[in-house]
Design an enzyme around this catalytic site. Structure first.
Site, PDB file in Angstrom:
ATOM      1  N   TYR A 231      -6.216   6.221  -0.509  1.00 50.35           N
ATOM      2  CA  TYR A 231      -5.339   5.843   0.184  1.00 50.35           C
ATOM      3  C   TYR A 231      -3.865   5.706  -0.717  1.00 50.35           C
ATOM      4  O   TYR A 231      -2.919   7.060   0.084  1.00 50.35           O
ATOM      5  CB  TYR A 231      -5.615   4.170   1.079  1.00 50.35           C
ATOM      6  CG  TYR A 231      -4.459   3.883   1.909  1.00 50.35           C
ATOM      7  CD1 TYR A 231      -3.762   4.474   3.053  1.00 50.35           C
ATOM      8  CD2 TYR A 231      -3.474   2.811   1.165  1.00 50.35           C
ATOM      9  CE1 TYR A 231      -2.562   3.930   3.650  1.00 50.35           C
ATOM     10  CE2 TYR A 231      -2.391   2.849   1.830  1.00 50.35           C
ATOM     11  CZ  TYR A 231      -1.568   3.588   2.861  1.00 50.35           C
ATOM     12  OH  TYR A 231      -0.669   2.965   3.016  1.00 50.35           O
TER      13      TYR A 231
ATOM     14  N   HIS B 175       2.891   2.310  -4.811  1.00 46.80           N
ATOM     15  CA  HIS B 175       1.426   1.542  -4.964  1.00 46.80           C
ATOM     16  C   HIS B 175       1.043   1.659  -6.273  1.00 46.80           C
ATOM     17  O   HIS B 175       0.991   2.526  -6.523  1.00 46.80           O
ATOM     18  CB  HIS B 175      -0.106   2.315  -3.880  1.00 46.80           C
ATOM     19  CG  HIS B 175       0.416   2.242  -2.319  1.00 46.80           C
ATOM     20  ND1 HIS B 175       0.177   1.261  -2.040  1.00 46.80           N
ATOM     21  CD2 HIS B 175       1.272   2.820  -1.378  1.00 46.80           C
ATOM     22  CE1 HIS B 175       0.648   1.430  -0.726  1.00 46.80           C
ATOM     23  NE2 HIS B 175       1.567   2.000  -0.722  1.00 46.80           N
TER      24      HIS B 175
ATOM     25  N   HIS C 246       8.319   3.244  -0.669  1.00 45.78           N
ATOM     26  CA  HIS C 246       7.155   2.299  -1.538  1.00 45.78           C
ATOM     27  C   HIS C 246       6.217   2.370  -2.434  1.00 45.78           C
ATOM     28  O   HIS C 246       5.378   3.840  -2.493  1.00 45.78           O
ATOM     29  CB  HIS C 246       7.137   1.037  -0.478  1.00 45.78           C
ATOM     30  CG  HIS C 246       5.872   1.862   0.683  1.00 45.78           C
ATOM     31  ND1 HIS C 246       6.234   2.504   1.708  1.00 45.78           N
ATOM     32  CD2 HIS C 246       4.843   1.879   0.317  1.00 45.78           C
ATOM     33  CE1 HIS C 246       5.383   3.194   2.256  1.00 45.78           C
ATOM     34  NE2 HIS C 246       4.402   3.002   1.648  1.00 45.78           N
TER      35      HIS C 246
END
Length: 199
Positions: free
Chosen positions: A69, A164, A162
Site C-alpha cells: 500500500y 508513511h 504525508h
C-alpha cells in the site's frame, strides 16, 4: 454547476484534529500517572502550527499488504518518493521476517506485533513532497537510531502531503523488540515537531 472550495474548512478541520490529538495525549498521560504537570499545560497551550500530525499503529499480520500500500506508484510519484534503510523496499517484508527469525534463534520470544506503521501528516501547502520526504528520512533515522529496518514513502495523492514509515518491530543490530508506549510516542511527537520547526 456550482463549484465549492472547501480549502478553508479542511484547514480548520486539520487544526481541530491537532488540538484533539494534543488533548488526548495529555489526558492519557494524566490518567496513567494520576498527576498533572506544567509540561502538560504547556503542551496544551502550543498552537501546533507548522507541526505534522503523527500516529503510530501496530502491524500484526498484514505486513506485505501494508508495504505494498505505501509503495503504490500512484501515491509516491512513481516511487520517486521512496526510501529504505537496512533493507530493499520491494523485499522488506521478507527481510523483516529474517531479522525476526534470527532474533528468535538467539532466544527472543516470538512477537505478535511484527512491525510498526507511523504516519506523519503535514498541513495543506505546508511542505513540498521533496521536503516532506527529507523530513521523514531525518525523522526515521533519529527515532530508530539505525537499529531497525524501515521503508519510508511520501504520498502525494491527497490534498495534504504525508509520510508513511513502516519499520521492523525487531532490531537487526541487537535483536531486541521495539517497545511502543507513551514515552516512545511522546519522543516520536517531540522529534517530529522539532524537525518541522527546523525546516
Amino acid at each position: 454547476i456550482i463549484v465549492v472550495d472547501y480549502t478553508e474548512q479542511k484547514k480548520l478541520a486539520a487544526e481541530i484534529n491537532k488540538i484533539g490529538v494534543n488533548i488526548n495525549t495529555v489526558c492519557r498521560r494524566i490518567n496513567s500517572t494520576g498527576r498533572f504537570y506544567q509540561d502538560d499545560i504547556d503542551e496544551l497551550k502550543k498552537d501546533g502550527r507548522g507541526m505534522a500530525v503523527t500516529k503510530i499503529k501496530a502491524i500484526r499480520g498484514t505486513l506485505s499488504k501494508a508495504i505494498a500500500y505505501i509503495l503504490n506508484p500512484e501515491k509516491t510519484d512513481e516511487k520517486l518518493l521512496v526510501s529504505s534503510y537496512g533493507c530493499a523496499s520491494e523485499t522488506a517484508a521478507r527481510e523483516f521476517e529474517w531479522t525476526r527469525k534470527i532474533a528468535e534463534q538467539k532466544g527472543m520470544n516470538p512477537v505478535r506485533i511484527i512491525a510498526r506503521h507511523v504516519i506523519q501528516s503535514f498541513e495543506i501547502g505546508e511542505v513540498t513532497p521533496e521536503l516532506a520526504h527529507e523530513i521523514g528520512k531525518q525523522f526515521a533515522d533519529e527515532i530508530l537510531g539505525g537499529k531497525y529496518e524501515y521503508v519510508l514513502t511520501t504520498h502525494i495523492d491527497k490534498d495534504h502531503v504525508h509520510n508513511h514509515l513502516i519499520f521492523n518491530a525487531v532490531s537487526f543490530t541487537d535483536h531486541r523488540h521495539y517497545h511502543s508506549n507513551k514515552r516512545s510516542y511522546h519522543y516520536i511527537r517531540r522529534t517530529s515537531d522539532r524537525l518541522c520547526k527546523e525546516h
